[in-house]
Every structure is written in C-alpha cells, then in structure tokens.
Write a protein that holds these residues in place. Structure first.
Motif, mmCIF file in Angstrom:
data_model
loop_
_atom_site.group_PDB
_atom_site.id
_atom_site.type_symbol
_atom_site.label_atom_id
_atom_site.label_comp_id
_atom_site.label_asym_id
_atom_site.label_seq_id
_atom_site.Cartn_x
_atom_site.Cartn_y
_atom_site.Cartn_z
ATOM 1 N N UNK A 34 4.780 -10.966 -3.742
ATOM 2 C CA UNK A 34 3.645 -11.131 -2.844
ATOM 3 C C UNK A 34 2.736 -9.899 -2.816
ATOM 4 N N UNK A 35 1.497 -10.075 -2.346
ATOM 5 C CA UNK A 35 0.457 -9.064 -2.538
ATOM 6 C C UNK A 35 0.498 -7.883 -1.576
ATOM 7 N N UNK A 36 -0.301 -6.877 -1.932
ATOM 8 C CA UNK A 36 -0.387 -5.659 -1.129
ATOM 9 C C UNK A 36 -0.780 -5.959 0.310
ATOM 10 N N UNK A 37 -1.718 -6.887 0.500
ATOM 11 C CA UNK A 37 -2.145 -7.211 1.857
ATOM 12 C C UNK A 37 -1.013 -7.730 2.718
ATOM 13 N N UNK A 38 -0.180 -8.586 2.135
ATOM 14 C CA UNK A 38 0.980 -9.079 2.867
ATOM 15 C C UNK A 38 1.988 -7.949 3.107
ATOM 16 N N UNK A 39 2.166 -7.097 2.103
ATOM 17 C CA UNK A 39 3.174 -6.035 2.203
ATOM 18 C C UNK A 39 2.802 -4.994 3.255
ATOM 19 N N UNK A 40 1.514 -4.790 3.475
ATOM 20 C CA UNK A 40 1.061 -3.913 4.557
ATOM 21 C C UNK A 40 1.615 -4.433 5.884
ATOM 22 N N UNK A 41 1.427 -5.732 6.109
ATOM 23 C CA UNK A 41 1.940 -6.357 7.337
ATOM 24 C C UNK A 41 3.465 -6.283 7.403
ATOM 25 N N UNK A 42 4.135 -6.622 6.299
ATOM 26 C CA UNK A 42 5.599 -6.652 6.282
ATOM 27 C C UNK A 42 6.180 -5.285 6.615
ATOM 28 N N UNK B 260 -5.764 -10.590 -1.836
ATOM 29 C CA UNK B 260 -5.063 -9.471 -1.209
ATOM 30 C C UNK B 260 -4.231 -8.670 -2.205
ATOM 31 N N UNK B 261 -4.412 -8.967 -3.497
ATOM 32 C CA UNK B 261 -3.637 -8.296 -4.544
ATOM 33 C C UNK B 261 -4.363 -7.071 -5.076
ATOM 34 N N UNK B 262 -3.590 -6.064 -5.444
ATOM 35 C CA UNK B 262 -4.125 -4.814 -5.980
ATOM 36 C C UNK B 262 -3.922 -4.678 -7.481
#
Length: 267
Positions: free
Chosen positions: A57-65, A132-134
């Motif tokens: 999953x993408x960076x945007x999701x991982x920020x939240x996680x 949301x991917x880098x």
C-alpha cells in the motif's frame, strides 16, 4: 504440506520478539479490518512484541498507519520505504530507499509503463490508491474492477518486465517499480536502523504473516512464517510457501495466528 498454525511450538512462540504482517487479505477481509484482527494487533503490541505491517500500500496510507495504528513502524510500497512515528517526539520519520530526485526520475519512467499496460490489457485500471504513491505503479486487477483471470495478470507482468521494471503480484494489484528491492530488503534495513537488529542472525525471533505471491521473499527468509487460509489459492503459483497456515481466511486468520502465539507465550 503446510502445517497448521496450531503446530507451532511453545518455545518458538515464547522466543518471538516481533510479528511482521501483510495488510490486504491478511489483516483485512473483503477490504475491511475485522474487529478481531484489530484487537489482535492491539493485544500483540500490548504484550511487548514488535508489530510492523509490511505492505504494498502507498505512502499516503502508510503515513496514517504509522501515526494511528498500534505499530512500531510500517514498510510500504513493497519495500520502497519505512515510516515510523516517534511517540516521545510526536513526529513522523520517513526513510526512503531512493532520494527524492531519483524517485522523480523513476516516476517518469513508470508513466510509460502505465500507458502501455492500460492500452494492452483490457479491463485493467490504475489502483484507486495510485495518487498517494511515491515510488511504484499499482495496476488493479480485482479490487475496484471486475476480477481478471490469471492470464491477464501474467500479461500485466510481461509489460512491466518489457520496460525493465520489477513487478510483484498481490491479491488485488500488480505493483511495479524500477529497482531490485522488495519487502524483505527494507524490513532488514528497518530492523537494523530502528532496533539495531541483524535479521540475518535473528530471523528465528520474528514471525511473518502473509497471503500472496509478493510475500514469497518473506516466507522464504523467516523460518517461522504463517499464511492466512487464502494463501492456498496461490499455492500452485508460488515456489515459497509459509511454514504454517491458519484455519481461517483474511483478518480472522490473522486474529487466529495472534491468538495462537499469545496463548502459547502465556503457557
């Protein structure tokens, strides 16, 4: 023949220092996190074990996680980075494998791959989380599109390889990127940089949970690896399977693995 997760022994469970786990169709069921899976994660964390999602999953999701889940860090986009929220400092730290200029160059190359895949494999689409991917390109073959068969998945992979990109198949996406890293590569970097742990020497103290072909490097590396039940649907397309398998699928299977480990540790 894969052993049942209930075959894991007491000594192994007691010696564990951490649990690494995939998210989609390992921690989730039909795209949702079941209450039993999230409670299992909290219980693992509160028991003193390290817990780290290892995901495509993408960076945007991982920020939240990293900020909001009870986790010690998160490895995202199949090993392109890890994020960690420092509770004491109240800050998120991000560690990318490639520096920003290199990531920009690779995104340009991925645009050509995207155009080629979408024009040559009917029924595919960009993954809904692509904005949301880098670092990578995610092609949806069964999350928000009508499920495509394995021949279509193989055609997607062939396009990535034609452009010189690496690709991995998850339960919902084909993810591709330029570089030879994977989930395991960044997990080893993360463990060394955050905890001073050499996973090459200490792999027996960690358990990995997964469900699909992009988890193969982790299944191969960790002697104590567990699949949720749905991993078996990929068994004939994988060369490396987990050592153990849960009786249940998805998030319920993750909860079963967590419960089994914690019960044995309490014995």
């Amino acid at each position: 023949m894969i052993a049942s997760i209930r075959a894991i022994d007491v000594e192994t469970a007691r010696n564990l220092k951490g649990i690494f786990f995939d998210i989609d169709d390992t921690f989730t069921t039909n795209g949702k996190i079941p209450a039993v899976a999230y409670q299992g994660l909290w219980t693992l964390k509160e028991s003193g074990l390290k817990v780290v999602p290892i995901t495509g999953r993408p960076a945007g999701w991982c920020d939240h996680i990293a900020r909001m889940w009870p986790v010690d860090a998160v490895v995202g986009e199949n090993g392109a980075f890890y994020f960690r929220f420092d509770e004491r400092a109240g800050k998120l730290t991000k560690r990318f494998l490639d520096p920003a200029p290199v990531r920009c160059e690779k995104r340009v190359l991925l645009q050509a791959v995207e155009k080629d895949v979408l024009s040559s494999v009917p029924g595919t689409a960009l993954a809904s989380d692509q904005p949301y991917r880098e670092t990578d390109l995610a092609i949806d073959f069964r999350e928000d599109v009508e499920p495509l068969g394995w021949p279509a998945v193989e055609r997607i992979c062939a396009v990535f390889r034609k452009h010189g990109a690496t690709c991995k198949v998850s339960s919902i996406h084909v993810n591709g990127w330029f570089g030879d890293y994977n989930k395991l590569h960044m997990t080893r970097i993360m463990a060394n940089e955050l905890w001073g742990v050499d996973l090459e020497a200490d792999r027996r103290f960690y358990l990995f949970c997964g469900d699909s072909p992009n988890d193969e490097p982790m299944f191969e590396f960790f002697p104590h690896s567990a699949g949720v039940r749905n991993v078996l649907q990929f068994a004939d397309r994988m060369s490396r399977l987990p050592a153990f398998v849960a009786d249940r699928e998805g998030g319920a299977g993750f909860a079963e693995i967590a419960e089994t480990v914690l019960s044995l540790r309490a014995t």
